[in-house]
Design an enzyme around this catalytic site. Structure first.
Site, PDB file in Angstrom:
ATOM      1  N   ASP A   1      -0.983   9.599  45.393  1.00  0.00           N
ATOM      2  CA  ASP A   1      -0.868  10.524  46.528  1.00  0.00           C
ATOM      3  C   ASP A   1       0.543  10.400  47.078  1.00  0.00           C
ATOM      4  OD1 ASP A   1      -3.953  11.270  47.146  1.00  0.00           O
ATOM      5  OD2 ASP A   1      -3.768   9.174  46.510  1.00  0.00           O
TER       6      ASP A   1
ATOM      7  N   ASN B   1      -2.150  13.392  41.358  1.00  0.00           N
ATOM      8  CA  ASN B   1      -2.716  12.889  40.106  1.00  0.00           C
ATOM      9  C   ASN B   1      -1.613  12.508  39.126  1.00  0.00           C
ATOM     10  OD1 ASN B   1      -5.611  12.605  40.087  1.00  0.00           O
ATOM     11  ND2 ASN B   1      -5.743  14.812  40.419  1.00  0.00           N
TER      12      ASN B   1
ATOM     13  N   ASP C   1      -2.566  15.001  46.710  1.00  0.00           N
ATOM     14  CA  ASP C   1      -2.993  14.219  45.559  1.00  0.00           C
ATOM     15  C   ASP C   1      -2.351  14.852  44.335  1.00  0.00           C
ATOM     16  OD1 ASP C   1      -4.230  12.979  43.453  1.00  0.00           O
ATOM     17  OD2 ASP C   1      -6.279  13.460  44.069  1.00  0.00           O
TER      18      ASP C   1
ATOM     19  N   GLU D   1      -9.510  17.988  48.069  1.00  0.00           N
ATOM     20  CA  GLU D   1     -10.845  17.811  47.496  1.00  0.00           C
ATOM     21  C   GLU D   1     -11.923  17.881  48.579  1.00  0.00           C
ATOM     22  OE1 GLU D   1     -12.791  15.346  43.745  1.00  0.00           O
ATOM     23  OE2 GLU D   1     -11.039  14.513  44.752  1.00  0.00           O
TER      24      GLU D   1
ATOM     25  N   ASP E   1     -12.359   7.478  47.632  1.00  0.00           N
ATOM     26  CA  ASP E   1     -11.655   6.567  46.734  1.00  0.00           C
ATOM     27  C   ASP E   1     -10.139   6.618  46.946  1.00  0.00           C
ATOM     28  OD1 ASP E   1     -11.772   9.150  45.739  1.00  0.00           O
ATOM     29  OD2 ASP E   1     -12.562   8.607  43.783  1.00  0.00           O
ATOM     30  N   HIS E   2      -9.673   7.540  47.775  1.00  0.00           N
ATOM     31  CA  HIS E   2      -8.265   7.608  48.180  1.00  0.00           C
ATOM     32  C   HIS E   2      -8.125   7.144  49.628  1.00  0.00           C
ATOM     33  CE1 HIS E   2      -6.835  10.434  44.878  1.00  0.00           C
ATOM     34  NE2 HIS E   2      -8.150  10.559  44.775  1.00  0.00           N
TER      35      HIS E   2
ATOM     36  N   ASN F   1      -6.768  12.617  50.266  1.00  0.00           N
ATOM     37  CA  ASN F   1      -7.844  13.186  49.454  1.00  0.00           C
ATOM     38  C   ASN F   1      -9.145  12.632  50.010  1.00  0.00           C
ATOM     39  OD1 ASN F   1      -9.946  13.413  47.501  1.00  0.00           O
ATOM     40  ND2 ASN F   1      -8.445  13.794  45.898  1.00  0.00           N
TER      41      ASN F   1
END
Length: 260
Positions: free
Chosen positions: A221, A152, A150, A34, A250-251, A7
Protein backbone atom coordinates in the site's frame (compact mmCIF):
# COMPACT_ATOMS: atom_id res chain seq x y z
CA UNK A 1 -3.18 17.98 6.22
CA UNK A 2 -3.24 14.27 7.01
CA UNK A 3 -4.16 11.92 4.16
CA UNK A 4 -4.56 8.18 4.74
CA UNK A 5 -5.10 5.10 2.61
CA UNK A 6 -6.45 1.74 3.78
CA UNK A 7 -7.64 -1.39 2.02
CA UNK A 8 -10.56 -2.05 4.32
CA UNK A 9 -11.40 -5.51 2.85
CA UNK A 10 -15.17 -5.09 3.03
CA UNK A 11 -16.68 -1.93 4.47
CA UNK A 12 -19.66 -3.72 6.00
CA UNK A 13 -17.45 -6.23 7.82
CA UNK A 14 -14.99 -3.54 8.91
CA UNK A 15 -17.30 -0.59 9.64
CA UNK A 16 -16.57 -0.54 13.38
CA UNK A 17 -12.83 -0.73 12.74
CA UNK A 18 -13.02 2.04 10.15
CA UNK A 19 -14.94 4.43 12.39
CA UNK A 20 -12.78 3.64 15.42
CA UNK A 21 -9.60 4.33 13.48
CA UNK A 22 -10.95 7.53 11.92
CA UNK A 23 -11.87 8.87 15.35
CA UNK A 24 -8.41 8.01 16.69
CA UNK A 25 -6.25 9.09 13.76
CA UNK A 26 -8.47 11.94 12.55
CA UNK A 27 -7.24 12.14 8.96
CA UNK A 28 -8.49 15.03 6.84
CA UNK A 29 -8.83 12.65 3.89
CA UNK A 30 -9.15 8.86 3.83
CA UNK A 31 -8.94 6.61 0.78
CA UNK A 32 -10.57 3.19 1.17
CA UNK A 33 -10.12 0.27 -1.21
CA UNK A 34 -11.90 -3.07 -1.62
CA UNK A 35 -15.13 -1.77 -0.12
CA UNK A 36 -17.01 -4.67 -1.80
CA UNK A 37 -20.38 -2.97 -2.23
CA UNK A 38 -22.34 -0.90 -4.73
CA UNK A 39 -22.51 2.86 -4.28
CA UNK A 40 -25.98 2.80 -2.74
CA UNK A 41 -24.96 0.27 -0.09
CA UNK A 42 -21.96 2.23 1.15
CA UNK A 43 -22.68 3.53 4.68
CA UNK A 44 -22.08 7.17 3.77
CA UNK A 45 -24.21 8.52 6.59
CA UNK A 46 -21.91 6.96 9.20
CA UNK A 47 -18.92 8.84 7.81
CA UNK A 48 -20.87 12.02 7.18
CA UNK A 49 -21.71 12.01 10.89
CA UNK A 50 -17.95 12.11 11.52
CA UNK A 51 -17.65 15.22 9.36
CA UNK A 52 -16.63 13.69 6.04
CA UNK A 53 -17.86 14.29 2.53
CA UNK A 54 -18.10 10.93 0.73
CA UNK A 55 -17.45 9.85 -2.87
CA UNK A 56 -17.85 6.21 -3.88
CA UNK A 57 -17.16 4.06 -6.91
CA UNK A 58 -18.44 0.64 -5.92
CA UNK A 59 -19.05 -2.81 -7.31
CA UNK A 60 -21.20 -5.60 -5.94
CA UNK A 61 -19.17 -8.03 -3.86
CA UNK A 62 -15.78 -7.07 -5.33
CA UNK A 63 -13.30 -4.22 -5.62
CA UNK A 64 -14.67 -0.71 -5.03
CA UNK A 65 -13.02 2.48 -3.81
CA UNK A 66 -14.23 5.36 -1.66
CA UNK A 67 -12.94 8.80 -0.72
CA UNK A 68 -13.72 10.60 2.53
CA UNK A 69 -12.80 14.28 2.88
CA UNK A 70 -13.44 16.89 5.52
CA UNK A 71 -13.22 19.45 2.72
CA UNK A 72 -15.79 19.43 -0.11
CA UNK A 73 -14.99 17.87 -3.46
CA UNK A 74 -14.67 20.24 -6.40
CA UNK A 75 -14.52 17.40 -8.92
CA UNK A 76 -15.02 13.63 -8.73
CA UNK A 77 -14.38 11.20 -11.58
CA UNK A 78 -14.54 7.38 -11.42
CA UNK A 79 -12.88 4.88 -13.76
CA UNK A 80 -9.42 4.84 -15.24
CA UNK A 81 -9.24 6.02 -18.85
CA UNK A 82 -7.90 3.87 -21.63
CA UNK A 83 -10.25 0.88 -21.77
CA UNK A 84 -13.98 1.55 -22.17
CA UNK A 85 -14.72 -2.15 -21.65
CA UNK A 86 -13.15 -2.27 -18.19
CA UNK A 87 -16.04 -2.40 -15.70
CA UNK A 88 -14.02 -3.12 -12.56
CA UNK A 89 -14.36 -0.42 -9.88
CA UNK A 90 -10.73 0.30 -9.08
CA UNK A 91 -10.15 4.03 -9.61
CA UNK A 92 -11.55 7.24 -8.16
CA UNK A 93 -10.10 10.69 -8.83
CA UNK A 94 -11.04 13.91 -7.07
CA UNK A 95 -9.96 17.53 -6.75
CA UNK A 96 -10.19 19.45 -3.48
CA UNK A 97 -9.44 23.13 -2.91
CA UNK A 98 -6.81 23.79 -0.24
CA UNK A 99 -5.12 27.09 0.77
CA UNK A 100 -2.25 26.55 -1.67
CA UNK A 101 -4.57 25.73 -4.61
CA UNK A 102 -5.80 22.43 -6.00
CA UNK A 103 -5.11 19.08 -4.36
CA UNK A 104 -5.71 16.16 -6.71
CA UNK A 105 -6.29 12.71 -5.21
CA UNK A 106 -6.19 9.42 -7.07
CA UNK A 107 -7.47 6.44 -5.09
CA UNK A 108 -6.60 3.08 -6.67
CA UNK A 109 -7.07 -0.61 -6.08
CA UNK A 110 -4.59 -2.05 -8.55
CA UNK A 111 -5.30 -5.58 -9.79
CA UNK A 112 -3.64 -8.48 -8.00
CA UNK A 113 -2.70 -10.25 -11.23
CA UNK A 114 -2.19 -13.79 -10.03
CA UNK A 115 -1.36 -16.20 -11.48
CA UNK A 116 1.43 -14.84 -13.73
CA UNK A 117 0.95 -15.78 -17.35
CA UNK A 118 -2.82 -15.57 -17.05
CA UNK A 119 -5.32 -13.03 -18.37
CA UNK A 120 -5.38 -11.57 -14.86
CA UNK A 121 -1.65 -10.81 -15.05
CA UNK A 122 -2.00 -9.26 -18.49
CA UNK A 123 -4.86 -7.12 -17.13
CA UNK A 124 -2.68 -5.99 -14.22
CA UNK A 125 0.17 -4.86 -16.48
CA UNK A 126 -2.22 -3.17 -18.91
CA UNK A 127 -3.91 -1.40 -16.00
CA UNK A 128 -0.52 -0.16 -14.79
CA UNK A 129 0.23 1.15 -18.27
CA UNK A 130 -3.09 3.00 -18.34
CA UNK A 131 -2.38 4.45 -14.90
CA UNK A 132 1.01 5.64 -16.08
CA UNK A 133 -0.50 7.45 -19.04
CA UNK A 134 -3.12 9.14 -16.84
CA UNK A 135 -0.53 10.20 -14.27
CA UNK A 136 1.79 11.46 -17.00
CA UNK A 137 -0.97 13.70 -18.35
CA UNK A 138 -1.88 14.99 -14.88
CA UNK A 139 1.71 15.78 -13.96
CA UNK A 140 1.70 18.33 -16.77
CA UNK A 141 -0.81 20.32 -14.70
CA UNK A 142 1.86 20.83 -12.02
CA UNK A 143 -0.60 20.30 -9.18
CA UNK A 144 -0.19 18.93 -5.70
CA UNK A 145 -1.20 15.33 -6.45
CA UNK A 146 -1.27 12.08 -4.48
CA UNK A 147 -1.77 8.61 -5.92
CA UNK A 148 -2.85 6.47 -2.97
CA UNK A 149 -4.04 2.96 -2.48
CA UNK A 150 -3.41 -0.75 -2.62
CA UNK A 151 -0.98 -1.10 -5.51
CA UNK A 152 -0.52 -4.87 -5.13
CA UNK A 153 3.16 -4.19 -5.82
CA UNK A 154 6.09 -5.16 -3.60
CA UNK A 155 8.65 -2.58 -4.78
CA UNK A 156 11.87 -4.15 -3.48
CA UNK A 157 13.24 -7.16 -1.56
CA UNK A 158 13.29 -5.18 1.69
CA UNK A 159 9.51 -4.76 1.39
CA UNK A 160 8.74 -8.47 1.87
CA UNK A 161 9.60 -10.87 4.68
CA UNK A 162 11.12 -13.51 2.36
CA UNK A 163 11.79 -12.39 -1.21
CA UNK A 164 12.63 -15.90 -2.42
CA UNK A 165 9.12 -17.11 -1.62
CA UNK A 166 7.55 -14.33 -3.69
CA UNK A 167 9.74 -14.28 -6.80
CA UNK A 168 7.05 -15.83 -9.00
CA UNK A 169 4.09 -14.01 -7.47
CA UNK A 170 2.39 -11.30 -9.54
CA UNK A 171 3.01 -8.77 -6.75
CA UNK A 172 6.79 -9.22 -7.01
CA UNK A 173 7.42 -10.39 -10.56
CA UNK A 174 10.09 -8.49 -12.45
CA UNK A 175 7.51 -7.18 -14.93
CA UNK A 176 5.37 -5.77 -12.13
CA UNK A 177 8.26 -4.02 -10.41
CA UNK A 178 9.48 -2.66 -13.75
CA UNK A 179 6.08 -1.09 -14.42
CA UNK A 180 6.13 0.42 -10.94
CA UNK A 181 9.60 1.90 -11.49
CA UNK A 182 8.48 3.43 -14.79
CA UNK A 183 5.58 5.05 -12.94
CA UNK A 184 7.89 6.44 -10.26
CA UNK A 185 10.33 7.63 -12.91
CA UNK A 186 7.71 10.04 -14.25
CA UNK A 187 8.79 12.17 -11.29
CA UNK A 188 6.84 10.69 -8.39
CA UNK A 189 8.10 10.25 -4.85
CA UNK A 190 7.21 7.32 -2.61
CA UNK A 191 6.23 9.13 0.58
CA UNK A 192 7.16 6.26 2.88
CA UNK A 193 10.61 5.73 1.42
CA UNK A 194 11.24 9.48 1.46
CA UNK A 195 10.75 9.36 5.24
CA UNK A 196 12.04 5.86 6.10
CA UNK A 197 14.94 3.73 4.92
CA UNK A 198 14.52 0.81 7.31
CA UNK A 199 13.57 -2.58 5.81
CA UNK A 200 10.70 -4.88 6.73
CA UNK A 201 7.98 -2.32 7.34
CA UNK A 202 4.71 -3.80 6.10
CA UNK A 203 1.13 -2.80 5.30
CA UNK A 204 -0.29 -6.30 4.72
CA UNK A 205 -0.23 -9.61 6.59
CA UNK A 206 -2.13 -12.62 5.23
CA UNK A 207 -4.79 -14.25 7.38
CA UNK A 208 -3.15 -17.65 6.90
CA UNK A 209 -0.32 -19.45 8.71
CA UNK A 210 0.06 -16.93 11.51
CA UNK A 211 1.54 -14.29 9.20
CA UNK A 212 0.62 -11.44 11.54
CA UNK A 213 2.03 -13.15 14.62
CA UNK A 214 5.25 -14.03 12.76
CA UNK A 215 5.48 -10.58 11.12
CA UNK A 216 5.53 -12.18 7.68
CA UNK A 217 4.25 -9.15 5.84
CA UNK A 218 4.41 -7.15 2.62
CA UNK A 219 4.54 -3.43 1.85
CA UNK A 220 2.03 -3.10 -0.99
CA UNK A 221 0.00 0.00 0.00
CA UNK A 222 1.62 3.21 -1.17
CA UNK A 223 1.32 6.99 -1.32
CA UNK A 224 3.04 8.46 -4.37
CA UNK A 225 3.53 12.21 -4.58
CA UNK A 226 3.88 14.64 -7.46
CA UNK A 227 6.88 17.01 -7.18
CA UNK A 228 4.58 19.72 -5.83
CA UNK A 229 3.27 17.34 -3.16
CA UNK A 230 6.74 16.02 -2.32
CA UNK A 231 7.86 19.59 -1.62
CA UNK A 232 5.16 19.74 1.07
CA UNK A 233 5.88 16.35 2.66
CA UNK A 234 6.19 16.44 6.46
CA UNK A 235 5.75 12.82 7.57
CA UNK A 236 4.59 9.38 6.48
CA UNK A 237 3.80 6.48 8.79
CA UNK A 238 2.26 3.01 8.74
CA UNK A 239 -0.18 2.29 11.56
CA UNK A 240 -0.10 -1.48 12.18
CA UNK A 241 -2.36 -1.40 15.23
CA UNK A 242 -5.70 -2.20 13.47
CA UNK A 243 -4.26 -5.52 12.26
CA UNK A 244 -4.39 -6.71 15.87
CA UNK A 245 -8.02 -5.74 16.38
CA UNK A 246 -10.96 -8.12 16.31
CA UNK A 247 -11.99 -9.13 12.77
CA UNK A 248 -9.28 -7.01 11.13
CA UNK A 249 -8.59 -6.21 7.53
CA UNK A 250 -5.45 -7.93 6.28
CA UNK A 251 -4.14 -4.45 5.39
CA UNK A 252 -3.41 -1.52 7.71
CA UNK A 253 -3.59 2.25 7.18
CA UNK A 254 -0.67 4.30 5.94
CA UNK A 255 -0.82 8.09 6.10
CA UNK A 256 1.06 11.15 4.97
CA UNK A 257 1.15 14.69 6.31
CA UNK A 258 1.55 17.62 3.93
CA UNK A 259 1.61 21.36 4.42
CA UNK A 260 -1.12 22.73 2.17
Amino acid sequence: MKIATWNINGIKARLDAATTWLKQANPDIACFQEIKCVDEAFPSEVFEALGYNVAVHGQKGFNGVALLSKLPFDEVAPRLAGDPDDVQARYLEAVISVPSGALRLINIYLPNGNPPGSEKFAYKLAWMSRLRERVKALLALEETMIIAGDFNVIPAPEDVYNPAVWMDDALFRAETRAHFRVLLNLGLTCAFRACHDEPHRYTFWDYQAGAWQKNQGLRIDHLLLSPQAADRLQACEIDPSPRGWEKPSDHVPIWVELTV
